[in-house]
Write an enzyme that holds these catalytic residues in place. Structure first.
Site, short mmCIF file in Angstrom:
data_model
loop_
_atom_site.label_atom_id
_atom_site.label_comp_id
_atom_site.label_asym_id
_atom_site.label_seq_id
_atom_site.Cartn_x
_atom_site.Cartn_y
_atom_site.Cartn_z
CG ASP A 182 30.67 38.99 49.28
OD1 ASP A 182 31.80 39.27 48.59
OD2 ASP A 182 30.07 37.68 48.96
CG ASP A 199 32.87 33.73 49.43
OD1 ASP A 199 32.41 34.73 50.17
OD2 ASP A 199 32.85 33.59 48.32
#
Length: 370
Positions: free
Chosen positions: A223, A270
């Site tokens: 990420d 997420d």
């Protein structure tokens, strides 16, 4: 004025130049109140699928134990490979959006997610739908079989049991999917996004803490790299017109539900990635047979605080943030700290939903059957 210029530059970099810049100029600038409503709504929508998905995963775990079935679980090797596979898929999408017309890509992607979304929403609603159906509506049972070969050598490929109520629920979900196809409204996007997230937390199975830690650490690096190191992830997220993210308008006070154009977003990754780890902690809590779900509650709270931190930093720096940068430490360090203080560290790392020998044997049987 500088925010408007920054938005135009971002639009030009992430999509196709002139059209994107013009669309950004038409957007109503976000007010403080509008941003607070949007961010609060995203946080709440992120918490809902983790909470319900975790408890649904417990129900599924109990059902598997009763049926003596072993769910397909992620191995340590799978967890290590996942960030690399995800990176390849992400960069491939970035190249596709750069080379081909967005119109045709959207058509293919929309049809694909229409099918998946209807299935996910049906799985989520079917039990509730059956419970509220009036008794005057008959409930007939059906069975769909697809068998290959003769009696002594037959291979059963499909064996599905369903009721007339299930069919009605499926038609309702298909109707909602058709509405989404027609107008791509953000509310319909969120309905299907939440269905994907809850199903993901429920069905994506981590067998033990070690595998979950490997997965979270790998995606932590993934990420950070793709958000801070390149514009690839932001570009794909803005170009991908599918329910793989939750969105909420920041200009809802000015333009209402229908006319809103300026959206804040949160990717489903997420939610689902930390969610499947938190669901594992809930199952660990139940294995301890104590009166409180300490590990689940504490890590759920840590996720909430990590998400608030993400939103705060995103607001301060006015830039996209890799949410897992804040969520992974919160979700990993919290249960380990509690286990260290409580003397459960050995139990935490030795806990497995199913022994790895059983998991490997089940996978071997599946390969032989295929």
């Amino acid at each position: 004025m500088s925010e408007t210029v920054d938005n135009i530059i971002e639009a030009v970099n992430s999509t196709n130049g002139t059209d994107a810049a013009e669309s950004i100029l038409k957007k109503t600038p976000a007010t403080f109140e509008g941003m607070m409503i949007a961010y609060s709504s995203l946080v709440i929508m992120a918490l809902v699928p983790i909470f319900f998905g975790a408890f649904r995963s417990v129900t599924l775990h109990i059902q598997n134990k009763i049926k003596k079935e072993v769910p397909e679980s992620m191995t340590a090797k799978d967890a290590m490979m996942f960030p690399l596979i995800a990176s390849g898929a992400l960069f491939s999408l970035y190249i596709v959006f750069r080379l081909f017309s967005k119109q045709y890509i959207d058509l293919l992607v929309t049809l694909y997610f229409y099918i998946l979304g209807v299935a996910a929403l049906h799985n989520l609603l079917c039990t509730w739908f059956n419970a509220i159906m009036p008794t005057c509506v008959p409930k007939k049972e059906y069975k769909l079989d697809f068998i290959e070969g003769a009696e002594d050598t037959k291979i059963e490929h499909i064996n599905v049991k369903f009721t007339s109520h299930d069919v009605l629920c499926f038609l309702l979900c298909a109707l909602l999917g058709t509405v989404y196809l027609y107008n791509k409204h953000w509310i319909m996007n969120n309905i299907f996004g939440l269905a994907f997230a809850i199903n993901g937390v429920e069905f994506v199975h981590l067998n033990n803490i070690k595998i979950g830690s490997i997965l979270l650490c790998g995606l932590f690096v993934y990420d950070i790299f793709w958000v801070f190191g390149t514009n690839v992830m932001v570009t794909v997220a803005k170009s991908f017109d599918a329910p793989i993210k939750l969105v909420f308008p920041q200009d809802i006070l000015e333009n209402g539900i229908v006319g809103a154009q300026n959206f804040a977003m949160l990717g489903l990754g997420d939610i689902v990635i930390p969610g499947i780890f938190i669901a594992l902690l809930l199952r660990f809590d139940l294995s301890l047979k104590r009166k409180t779900n300490l590990y689940f509650n504490a890590t759920f709270l840590a996720y909430f605080l990590g998400l608030l931190t993400t939103v705060f930093i995103m607001h301060v720096f006015k830039a996209a943030q890799p949410a897992l940068l804040y969520l992974v430490p919160a979700c990993l360090l919290t249960p380990m700290a509690i286990a260290l203080v409580s003397g459960d560290l050995k139990a935490l790392f030795s806990y497995e939903d199913h022994s790895m020998d059983t998991v490997e044997k089940s996978k071997t049987v599946e390969i032989k059957e295929d």
